[in-house]
Scaffold this active site. Structure first.
Site, PDB file in Angstrom:
ATOM      1  N   CYS A 541      52.754 -25.124 -41.525  1.00 53.41           N
ATOM      2  CA  CYS A 541      51.379 -25.020 -42.012  1.00 53.41           C
ATOM      3  C   CYS A 541      50.335 -25.058 -40.905  1.00 53.41           C
ATOM      4  O   CYS A 541      49.214 -24.595 -41.094  1.00 53.41           O
ATOM      5  CB  CYS A 541      51.078 -26.147 -43.003  1.00 53.41           C
ATOM      6  N   HIS A 676      42.522 -31.241 -43.561  1.00 52.95           N
ATOM      7  CA  HIS A 676      43.655 -30.399 -43.968  1.00 52.95           C
ATOM      8  C   HIS A 676      43.627 -30.286 -45.490  1.00 52.95           C
ATOM      9  O   HIS A 676      43.729 -29.184 -46.026  1.00 52.95           O
ATOM     10  CB  HIS A 676      44.959 -31.010 -43.466  1.00 52.95           C
ATOM     11  N   HIS A 718      45.945 -23.041 -49.958  1.00 48.69           N
ATOM     12  CA  HIS A 718      46.549 -23.389 -48.663  1.00 48.69           C
ATOM     13  C   HIS A 718      47.221 -22.145 -48.091  1.00 48.69           C
ATOM     14  O   HIS A 718      48.290 -21.728 -48.552  1.00 48.69           O
ATOM     15  CB  HIS A 718      47.557 -24.516 -48.878  1.00 48.69           C
ATOM     16  N   SER A 997      18.652  23.971   0.471  1.00 50.60           N
ATOM     17  CA  SER A 997      17.774  23.785   1.617  1.00 50.60           C
ATOM     18  C   SER A 997      17.770  22.311   2.052  1.00 50.60           C
ATOM     19  O   SER A 997      18.812  21.770   2.410  1.00 50.60           O
ATOM     20  CB  SER A 997      16.364  24.272   1.272  1.00 50.60           C
ATOM     21  N   HIS A1325      66.857  32.011 -67.812  1.00 43.25           N
ATOM     22  CA  HIS A1325      65.517  32.293 -67.265  1.00 43.25           C
ATOM     23  C   HIS A1325      65.687  32.642 -65.798  1.00 43.25           C
ATOM     24  O   HIS A1325      65.751  31.774 -64.931  1.00 43.25           O
ATOM     25  CB  HIS A1325      64.639  31.053 -67.436  1.00 43.25           C
ATOM     26  N   ASP A1511      58.308  28.258 -74.553  1.00 45.24           N
ATOM     27  CA  ASP A1511      58.220  29.406 -73.658  1.00 45.24           C
ATOM     28  C   ASP A1511      58.001  30.686 -74.459  1.00 45.24           C
ATOM     29  O   ASP A1511      57.189  31.546 -74.095  1.00 45.24           O
ATOM     30  CB  ASP A1511      59.496  29.515 -72.817  1.00 45.24           C
ATOM     31  N   SER A1857      72.933   8.618 -15.889  1.00 47.84           N
ATOM     32  CA  SER A1857      73.010   7.168 -15.736  1.00 47.84           C
ATOM     33  C   SER A1857      74.176   6.631 -16.562  1.00 47.84           C
ATOM     34  O   SER A1857      75.288   7.163 -16.494  1.00 47.84           O
ATOM     35  CB  SER A1857      71.674   6.543 -16.147  1.00 47.84           C
TER      36      SER A1857
END
Length: 2036
Positions: A541, A676, A718, A997, A1325, A1511, A1857
């Site tokens: 806590c 607390h 808490h 210049s 279909h 349909d 490696s």
């Protein structure tokens, strides 16, 4: 006996101190010494940071004095550091000397101090210090002065042209001052040296003379006759010290003032006399300030006279026994003793520090501000409060915000009021964050996929950390204390809920970094690139307060300079509730009842809090806001308690009293204690006792000093590991609001166990009302915050108010600036818009005075904000104007583009003559101290050269026309150099310079060609020559608007007129005698030319300057010309200047010849130095050159001004800075605001406007309740467990999940298209030859789900019928030849609106979506309301039907029967008999109107909305649109794109006769889109309407491209084997919460796919791959989206590129991909390469292509593995295609190195166009913690993946490696299995036998060297994830255990070993780790150069005859893998494999 006297002799920088100072740093037993060295380093570092960026480059970066010393040791000497180190060492030496000897300070015996040169500064600090502690404080100031002195000298050396550090002094070992002086005079005369180059005598003494001067001159001096044969020793002095001729009185005074500015303790008086090393006089009775002036003046402008010092000491010590004590002056002391002895003085040499052996005495430091910690920012997320304002609101209202557990956390079945069921709790309450899952992924560069797996605690830590840093105004690297390597992160966190129950449900790539608690601080470090400590703290806590305590300790120990500290707690795991409840921690009745008599436990709470901490002096120095100051913090443990979880009053009381004693605070001065206060009987009583015993132990507390008590837990519960930081934030808000909020914890009566005399003790609790808590006048409020832990720990913290008035603003004047820059930025368009609106609202509501607010707004929004890619900025002088601008910008936010990845080039243009004016640059002079200092410094150089001061030109005391040419021209040059330096100090460094210049002198100086001294010398003396040898106003110059070539035709031979300047195509300046100029002007005027005469006294670039040319060239021969440090564009030569072209002759020609500015600019443009995207800044009195440049390059070229005539310089500067900022430059805003102290107040502006979405992985099925239960009875091991499935209909086969609540419900189902009922639908279909699901199937599924939820919600299905609306088919659901083929549907229902949304999508083996097919909406409606409204219009429909039927008889319409109708239909759609429901149709072809009779026979199907019938009822629309002779149907078809509404008053039925009617109408003016309403009638009554049926016109060719060929149907889906259906979980929701399942709200529909053979198709496919990989909807990939913002890092890029190669046949090199910063960049590239793509993709790609980066689920393997017994299986390896495509003839497999990732090979260039290169990833890549097997055990996993990619040999294997070892082992296994390995390539792979494990120091060395751990991504090196390094470590462990087996005789493959020739430490002086006896072979092999390029032991396993070796020169183990050396490596591989 003679009296004694101590003489402390402080040496100068001629004695090296680096090693000695390093030794002092290592002293650990002298606290005062350690403190001094630390503070002195910080002081020096502050000085370093205050330097310009150019000056800082010469100083090594370091975070401590020790590291700075090491850096200096490896770099060039630096006068400032040398001086500071001498001072720090000598004071540190003196402090330690006192501790180790019997000496005191101030000394008891008579004492003297002698300081030599810079040693006098340390002596001055010692002289004026009252005690040993003050020596430390004055010593820090002295170190600052010493550094500034050295910097002053270094700058003078640089101004003289000597920027490279070399010795400025040499010592002649004889005292011949007169002879040497004469020789030097003669030498200077002979060499014609200017005053600044002349050598001089800087020191003399018995036996020596020191000669000083510029290094190159000293070299010449050695060859003089006078010094021939004499020994001259160089001294380590790196600048012109002790040179009287370098300073006038005023310049010296000014120099001393700048060195001593803001130095402290200047009023301290001398306590110990000092002998002057310049005069030998005794200095006393001076203040510290005056003493410093004396010693500084001596060091800069006076000779060291050791002869006079000796005289003074003889006189002083006469009659005494003098002890000479050396302080860094051993040699000097020995010489002094010798000289004194010769003069008869009695002396001895005292002991050195090294010779003393006494024990050290450690002094106790008095507490002070240096021990205090400032809180400069804070933020948090709190229960029911998403920000600080909401948090304070609930506090001040006394709210208790506990509530039942939200459904998104876990289901209610975890609650059991009886407590009998396992793993349940009797607690149903908590305090909860409102938006725990919300996060801004784009801002934090995190993909949604990663965000979903990342703990919300991590995400909220990021959000609050940014907000707190923003509140504090912290900009990383702005100040010494905010350097990224000095920022530490500390978070307290005790639970791991997310990883335990949420992300563990679907463990994926980001599981470990997303769920592990260590990643909470680590994520903050990584995102902000803070490289300081990163620590997660768990003390239960008290975790957050313990983390803050640790952060405070780290700050005090200087482990970091800024700390981010806090705590997190997000509760999702029901087990923690169960455990805490059963452990009797929790209240079962509600919130924490702190101080209540009925306190019964605590209430758990969410919470996130973050603080920003700094040491108080650093916060003050940085002008940070200070919200509170921490006096101290401590932690202990209640070890003596009766139970570990029970608090102990004695332990707490001890802690409180320890804090009070250490901080010196009286208990009565503490006015508030934040307890607390968890609300437990034991905890509250113990805490009250300890608090009262410490702060109110009796009745003595004064009545006006009441002690208030409170606890935030009464409000928000808490928060456990976040409770402490939430308590601090409450206290900080109380301090801000001057109010103590009411305590709401006492619900009944106060705890009767508390003492009854609280009131008499002065203890109060604010019960009902808030209490005023104003800060006492002139005082501070002090607060104790207490936190204890369930594990027994106690942490307490004492804090107080910050300074009432910020010290930085105590003595401030108002801000003189009239114009201010206000900047706003964001990382997204929406955020930018909201940020702008929020700032406007803030201004509107502010009561601050306008001038103050504007000034501080500017400071806060520029210097104290991190600036993002989308920027807007304003220059304003009023708040009203600013508010209008902000609102306008908010409206136009969408037009703001991100800044470019690389800032544009910027150059400096230096104006020539003609622009000067009275009081030139006076505004800068008055306003900016750095500019003013440069002017004074340069002016002093001029006056020392005998030139007049230029200050009258600046002050304006004399009109410019009355000033001499010398003052005007030299003043212009000095002002330009100072302006350029000022711009550089603002962070704007030029990439090139151009001088017109006169302006070229300043340009040459800024480019490094001329020193400041020489530039002033040339410019000033040139002007003096003009005054001397030319007559003013005899010649003139005139500007003509004409081309130079045209004007030449008008200049007759009798006129002495010349072309002086060619400024543009029609912009020319003529010069010549006045008479000739007048004559020519008349002619030109008559010819119609426009002209303008220039008011200047001399005509440069004409014959007038001829008399001075020889003298000018002679002057130029006296100065040094250096190689340019940056490009110089020369208008004289029209080219870039180099060292070869620069010299006296150039200066001559520059004065006389034509200025071809036009030619110079064109040249610069042609060479890419200038371009239209670039910028330039004009350095001059007015932007004259700006017009010229724009006329040449283009008007869009951006030129900015430094000054403008008649315009306030503040506005000019602000406009230019604003433009630079918007262009992407990092302006040093701190420098801009430095001189305006009143502005440096960080305003608390609105926080960044996050673009939040909810990323929440729901914990499902309450499986925590069944953990540990016996498994369900299974069949044999490995058999499928068939759970009972819930089948709703023939279209809905299995309910995966359903959630039912009062306000929301949801359901997810799964079906198989190969189920007979669904397969029959698709087979009947067919479109374009493809078996395809009709949209009416989707409607049936939606209808089924809706009805199911309606029934479960308890509604009457007769009065609540669903309508299916806004059907959109996104991608066809094509049925493959084999099954199963799974798809899912989901419905989310909102009962408050009676609306829901449906998604239908295919899924892969892992259940994840692969393709979205359709989306639609559902509305639950009462059918009776429709029936009534429809019937009122039914007669119109019936009349239409009647007219069509009659029309067929009279010829005005047509009639057709079923057979012919469907035959015609078959041209586009092939309907099976089951779909052929239309019996007869009547239609008007021209009117697009029709009606039909529909009858469907009954069947056995159990559909809710029969798709066959539905349909057929809609076929009338398709027939009308595609059988009309009024439409263009030859090359086009009309495709159904869905409908708007489908409403029924009764479900469709079979065996019923229906009549349909529709009239289609055009949408818009063309024939591209048609729409109509289909009415369905039964018995003459309308029973349904399908409204808004839409058809769109599509070319037949496009249709063929959109729909794959039938032959490809086999690959249209992944084959997924059946798995056990998941059990259905019913979750009862508690209102008003809802369940969140995924990202944000419903995702928008995916866009329709573009043809893949086109560029747009390629782009679409590529974007789909990216979107799928990072987990976002494709709609988020807008053109301006930054890929990095989406989380596309190096590893993800690798996967994406692999997918491109695999799915698109598109090979993009990784390096090229990293150059694409935005989506638009990628699209542009793909658009340019569409032809290649199109040609290689003639066949349409599968919609379910296998991913290039594979995983187990991608292989179509049986997912039943999930229910097998747990065995130690090796995970599958994955792979990525790095190069090439599937069409390549050869494949090379690269095995990963120790890091485990294929990213190691991504930097390799293309090996061959005909080779596919595949990189393998370790099976443990993202979970290295599971890697506990042998190396050879994972070879099988690699080979499985190799065979998946290439089923049969021959194979080509390689590895770099440690990857070479894996490749070797794989080759051996393949050969043993009978496979052919054609080649094995080992790339710098050491023989693994005896290699040894690399020690951690080796990793640290490689990482620090920048070699190990970075991956190149574009131009930026990015650190890999932490698990990559972890994998490296565990792999090396496995490699160390590996024992290789040799190939069988004759079976080894052809093997090539490619070695790198170099070690990492190639050169002898390269840094290397210190050698240790236990250094393993592998370490030496990496570090040292290679000498043996043979097999090196591999021949034992492969056979020498099978091995050939190669070596790559100038490459080491790491560099060989990166360009340019990687190209050589690839060439070797090509050679080995025999490919091109």
């Amino acid at each position: 006996m003679a009296s004694s006297a101590d003489v402390y002799v402080f040496g100068d920088q001629s004695t090296p101190v680096l090693d000695k100072l390093q030794a002092l740093v290592r002293v650990k037993d002298n606290a005062l010494l350690t403190s001094f060295l630390g503070e002195a380093f910080l002081a020096v570092r502050r000085e370093i940071v205050s330097l310009s960026s150019l000056e800082r480059k010469s100083i090594p970066e370091a975070e401590s004095l020790s590291l700075l010393l090491e850096g200096v040791r490896r770099s060039e000497p630096h006068a400032a550091l040398d001086s500071a180190f001498v001072c720090i060492y000598e004071i540190g030496y003196y402090i330690d000397y006192l501790a180790r000897s019997d000496k005191q300070h101030p000394p008891a015996a008579p004492s003297l101090l002698l300081g030599i040169c810079t040693g006098s500064i340390a002596a001055a600090a010692v002289s004026c210090a009252k005690d040993v502690f003050e020596i430390s404080r004055l010593g820090v100031e002295a170190a600052t002065v010493a550094f500034r002195l050295g910097m002053h000298v270094r700058r003078r050396a640089e101004n003289l042209g000597y920027s490279t550090p070399s010795s400025w002094s040499m010592i002649l070992s004889s005292n011949q001052e007169e002879l040497v002086s004469e020789a030097l005079k003669e030498f200077s005369k002979e060499k014609n040296l200017t005053y600044s180059s002349r050598p001089y005598i800087s020191a003399t003494g018995p036996g020596f003379t020191t000669i000083s001067g510029p290094p190159s001159i000293l070299e010449s001096v050695k060859s003089c006759d006078t010094f021939s044969g004499k020994r001259l020793y160089p001294a380590p002095i790196y600048g012109p010290y002790h040179n009287s001729s370098s300073y006038s009185e005023s310049s010296l005074e000014h120099g001393l003032a700048s060195i001593l500015e803001d130095v402290g303790f200047l009023e301290n008086e001398m306590l110990i006399p000092i002998i002057s090393c310049a005069s030998g006089s005794r200095l006393d009775q001076l203040s510290f300030g005056n003493l410093l002036k004396n010693v500084l003046s001596s060091a800069l402008s006076q000779q060291i006279r050791m002869d006079l010092v000796t005289d003074a000491l003889v006189e002083t010590v006469s009659g005494t026994e003098a002890t000479l004590i050396p302080v860094n002056a051993q040699t000097t002391v020995c010489s002094l003793a010798d000289w004194l002895a010769k003069r008869g003085a009695t002396t001895r040499i005292g002991p050195t520090l090294e010779s003393l052996t006494k024990d050290r005495a450690e002094p106790n430091l008095a507490p002070g501000d240096e021990n205090k910690i400032a809180i400069i920012g804070f933020s948090g997320r709190f229960p029911e409060a998403d920000n600080l304002d909401e948090f304070w609101d609930l506090l001040i209202r006394g709210l208790d915000v506990h509530k039942p557990v939200p459904e998104e956390r876990f289901a209610r079945d975890h609650y059991d009021p009886t407590g009998q069921r396992k793993n349940t709790s009797q607690v149903q309450y908590g305090c909860w964050l409102k938006s725990a899952g919300y996060f801004d992924t784009q801002f934090f560069h995190m993909s949604p996929k990663e965000a979903m797996q990342t703990d919300p605690a991590q995400r909220l830590a990021l959000l609050t950390a940014y907000e707190a840093l923003e509140m504090a105004g912290v900009v990383p690297d702005r100040t010494p204390s905010t350097q990224r390597n000095r920022v530490g992160v500390y978070y307290g966190t005790t639970s791991n809920d997310w990883g335990e129950v949420n992300s563990s449900q679907d463990v994926d790539t980001y599981y470990i970094p997303g769920a592990n608690r260590a990643f909470i601080p680590g994520r903050v470090n990584y995102f902000f690139k803070f490289t300081g400590p990163s620590i997660a703290v768990d003390t239960a806590c008290s975790s957050s307060l313990a983390a803050i305590n640790l952060a405070i300790t780290s700050l005090k120990n200087r482990d970091c300079d800024t700390a981010i500290a806090g705590g997190t707690n997000v509760m999702t795991n029901p087990d923690n509730f169960a455990g805490l409840d059963r452990g009797h921690f929790l209240s079962r009745t509600g919130n924490c009842k702190a101080f209540d008599d009925g306190a019964d436990g605590y209430c758990r709470a969410d919470g996130i809090g973050t603080l920003i901490l700094k040491r108080l002096p650093d916060a003050i120095a940085d002008s940070d806001p200070i919200f509170g100051v921490i006096l101290g913090a401590h932690t202990n443990h209640s070890a003596e308690s009766v139970s570990i979880t029970r608090p102990l009053a004695d332990a707490q009381e001890y802690l409180f009293k320890k804090l009070l004693n250490e901080t010196g605070i009286h208990p009565h001065d503490v006015s508030y204690v934040e307890m607390h206060g968890t609300g437990t009987q034991a905890g509250d009583a113990v805490e009250m006792r300890s608090v009262l015993n410490s702060f109110a132990f009796d009745h003595s507390r004064p009545r006006d000093k009441s002690l208030y008590l409170g606890s935030v837990k009464a409000n928000v519960g808490h928060a456990e590991s976040a409770s402490g930081v939430l308590a601090i934030i409450k206290v900080l808000l109380m301090m801000q609001k001057n109010t103590i909020p009411p305590h709401c914890g006492i619900k009944t009566k106060i705890n009767q166990g508390f003492p009854k005399d609280l009131d008499h003790r002065g203890v109060r609790i604010a019960l009902k009302d808030s209490v005023d808590w104003s800060r006492p006048e002139g005082g501070k409020r002090r607060v104790l915050v207490n936190n204890f832990s369930a594990a027994g720990g106690n942490t307490s913290l004492l804090l107080e108010d910050g300074p009432a008035v910020h010290p930085a603003r105590q003595h401030q004047d108002g801000d003189a600036r009239t114009e201010h820059v206000v900047a706003v930025s964001a990382r997204s368009t929406k955020a930018l818009e909201e940020n702008l609106k929020a700032l406007e609202a803030y201004i509107a509501n502010s009561w601050a005075p306008e001038g103050e607010l504007l000034s501080q707004l500017s400071y806060t929004t520029t210097a104290r904000r991190v600036h993002h890619s989308r920027r807007v900025a304003f220059v304003t002088n009023g708040l009203d104007d600013l508010r209008k601008s902000l609102l306008k910008a908010a409206t136009d936010a969408g037009q703001v583009k991100g800044i470019p990845a690389v800032s544009p080039k910027v150059g400096f243009l230096f104006t020539g003559q003609g622009a000067q004016e009275t009081a030139m640059a006076i505004g800068y002079y008055k306003s900016f101290s750095s500019f003013r200092s440069d002017i004074h410094q340069l002016d002093s150089i001029a006056t020392l050269q005998g030139l007049p001061s230029v200050l009258p030109l600046i002050h304006g005391t004399t009109p410019v026309e009355d000033l001499s040419a010398v003052v005007v021209q030299l003043g212009t040059c000095i002002i330009q150099i100072s302006l350029a330096r000022f711009w550089i100090s603002l962070g704007i460094t030029p990439q090139y310079v151009i001088g017109h210049s006169l302006g070229e002198y300043a340009a040459l100086q800024i480019a490094g060609v001329l020193s400041v001294n020489d530039a002033i010398f040339l410019c000033g003396h040139r002007a003096a020559l003009l005054d001397k040898k030319c007559t003013a106003y005899t010649h003139g110059m005139v500007a003509v608007k004409a081309a130079a070539d045209d004007l030449r035709q008008h200049i007759s031979s009798d006129l002495k007129v010349e072309i002086a300047c060619v400024n543009g195509a029609e912009d020319t300046v003529l010069s010549g005698p006045n008479a000739d100029i007048e004559s020519l002007c008349g002619k030109l005027t008559q010819a119609g030319y426009k002209l303008h005469k220039l008011e200047i006294p001399f005509a440069f670039h004409s014959s007038q300057v001829d008399p001075i040319l020889d003298d000018l060239e002679e002057l130029a021969s006296q100065v040094g010309f250096h190689e340019p440090k940056l490009p110089i564009v020369s208008p004289l030569l029209r080219t870039l200047l180099t060292g070869d072209t620069l010299g006296p002759q150039y200066i001559r020609r520059h004065c006389r010849e034509t200025v071809d500015f036009l030619g110079a600019i064109k040249m610069a443009e042609s060479q890419g130095i200038m371009d239209r995207s670039g910028m330039c800044i004009e350095i001059g009195a007015h932007p004259i050159l700006t017009r010229m440049v724009k006329s040449i390059i283009g008007q869009d070229f951006r030129c900015l001004a430094s000054l403008r005539r008649k315009e306030d310089h503040f506005k000019t500067l602000a406009d230019s800075l604003c433009a630079l900022h918007l262009a992407g430059f990092s302006v040093n805003w701190d420098e801009y605001h430095r001189d305006f102290a009143s502005s440096r107040n960080v305003l608390q502006l609105p926080k960044y406007s996050w673009q939040l979405a909810n990323y929440w992985m729901q914990y499902k099925y309450s499986w925590c309740l069944t953990k540990g239960d016996a498994p369900v009875e299974n069949g044999p091991v490995g058999a499928v467990v068939q759970a009972r499935a819930l089948r709703l209909s023939d279209s809905v086969h299995n309910v995966i999940e359903q959630v039912h609540g009062d306000k929301r419900s949801s359901i997810t189902v799964e079906s198989d298209m190969h189920d007979p009922s669904l397969l029959a639908i698709a087979q009947n279909h067919r479109v374009n030859g493809l078996t395809m699901a009709p949209s009416t199937l989707f409607a049936d599924i939606a209808f089924t789900l809706a009805k199911h939820l309606i029934q479960n919600h308890g509604l009457d299905t007769h009065t609540n019928l669903p309508s299916i609306n806004n059907m959109a088919v996104e991608k066809a659901l094509i049925v493959g030849e084999t099954g199963p083929q799974l798809f899912r549907a989901s419905l989310d229902m909102d009962w408050t609106t009676m609306r829901g949304s449906v998604r239908i999508f295919s899924v892969g083996a892992n259940g994840k979506q692969t393709t979205l097919h359709a989306v639609c909406d559902v509305a639950v409606e009462n059918p009776s309301s429709h029936r009534e409204s429809w019937q009122s219009n039914a007669y119109l429909i019936q009349r239409g039907i009647k007219q069509l039927v009659q029309g067929a008889s009279d010829g005005s319409a047509h009639m057709m029967r079923r057979g012919l109708l469907y035959k015609i239909f078959s041209n586009s759609v092939q309907y099976g008999s089951a779909f052929q429901g239309i019996e007869q149709v009547w239609f008007d072809s021209e009117g697009l109107e029709g009606t039909g009779k529909v009858f469907m026979p009954s069947g056995k199907d159990t559909f809710a909305l029969n798709p066959y019938c539905c349909d057929s009822l809609g076929h009338i629309t398709g027939f009308i649109m595609n059988c009309s002779d009024s439409l263009d149907l030859d090359d086009h078809v009309y495709i159904n794109h869905g409908w708007r509404t489908l409403r029924l008053v009764e479900p469709y039925q079979c065996d019923v006769q229906y009549q349909t009617y529709v009239k289609m109408q055009a949408v818009g003016s063309d024939d591209s889109t048609y729409s109509g309403d289909v009415h369905v009638l039964r018995d003459g009554k309308i029973i349904g309407i399908c409204g808004g049926v839409t058809f769109k016109k599509v070319a037949r060719k496009v249709l063929e491209m959109l729909l794959p060929k039938p032959s490809g149907a086999k690959a249209k889906h992944g084959v997924v084997k059946h798995v056990a259906p998941e059990p259905v979980k019913h979750v009862v929701l508690t209102p008003p919460s809802t369940t969140s399942h995924s990202v944000g709200t419903t995702s928008p529909p995916e866009p329709t796919e573009s043809p893949v053979g086109s560029a747009s198709g390629l782009i679409q496919k590529a974007l789909e791959i990216i979107a799928d990989e990072i987990g976002v909807d494709i709609s988020q990939l807008t053109d301006t989206t930054l890929l990095a913002d989406l989380g596309v890092d190096s590893l993800m890029s690798l996967t994406i590129l692999g997918n491109f190669r695999e799915e698109l046949d598109l090979d993009i090199p990784a390096a090229q991909f990293y150059e694409f910063s935005t989506v638009q960049d990628l699209k542009s590239f793909l658009g340019a390469n569409d032809q290649d793509f199109s040609s290689s993709n003639s066949e349409a790609e599968s919609s379910a292509s296998s991913a290039a980066s594979t995983s187990p689920s991608d292989h179509g393997d049986d997912v039943v593995e999930e229910v097998k017994p747990v065995v130690a299986e090796i995970p599958r390896s994955t792979s990525t295609i790095l190069q090439g495509t599937k069409h390549c003839s050869q494949t090379l497999f690269l095995f990963p190195d120790g890091a485990g990732s294929a990213t190691s090979y991504v930097t390799l260039p293309s090996i061959s166009s005909d080779m596919r290169v595949i990189g393998l990833n370790s099976p443990y890549l993202t979970k290295p913690h599971e890697f506990n097997c042998a190396l050879q055990d994972i070879t099988g996993s690699y080979l499985n993946e190799v065979r998946r990619r290439q089923p049969q040999g021959p194979y080509h294997l390689a590895g770099w490696s440690a990857g070479g070892v894996s490749a070797f082992d794989a080759a051996r296994q393949l050969v043993s299995e009978g496979e052919v390995v054609e080649s094995l390539i080992l790339i710098d792979s050491p023989n693994p036998v005896g290699l040894g494990k690399l020690p951690k120091r080796m990793y640290d060395f490689l990482e620090k060297s920048g070699i190990f751990g970075a991956f190149e991504m574009g131009e930026e090196a990015q650190a890999p994830p932490d698990w990559l390094f972890q994998h490296f470590c565990v792999f090396i462990e496995a490699l160390d255990r590996y024992v290789p087996e040799p190939f069988e005789h004759g079976m080894a493959p052809k093997t090539t070993i490619i070695w790198a020739a170099d070690g990492v430490c190639k050169n002898p002086d390269d840094p290397r780790p210190e050698a240790q006896p236990d250094d393993p072979r592998g370490m030496n092999w990496l570090l040292n150069n290679r000498e043996d390029f043979g097999p090196n032991g591999w021949d034992e396993f492969i056979g020498a005859g099978n091995i050939s070796t190669m070596a790559i020169e100038n490459a080491n183990h790491f560099t060989m893998m990166r360009e340019p050396i990687a190209s050589a490596l690839c060439a070797k591989i090509r050679e080995t494999m025999g490919v091109n």
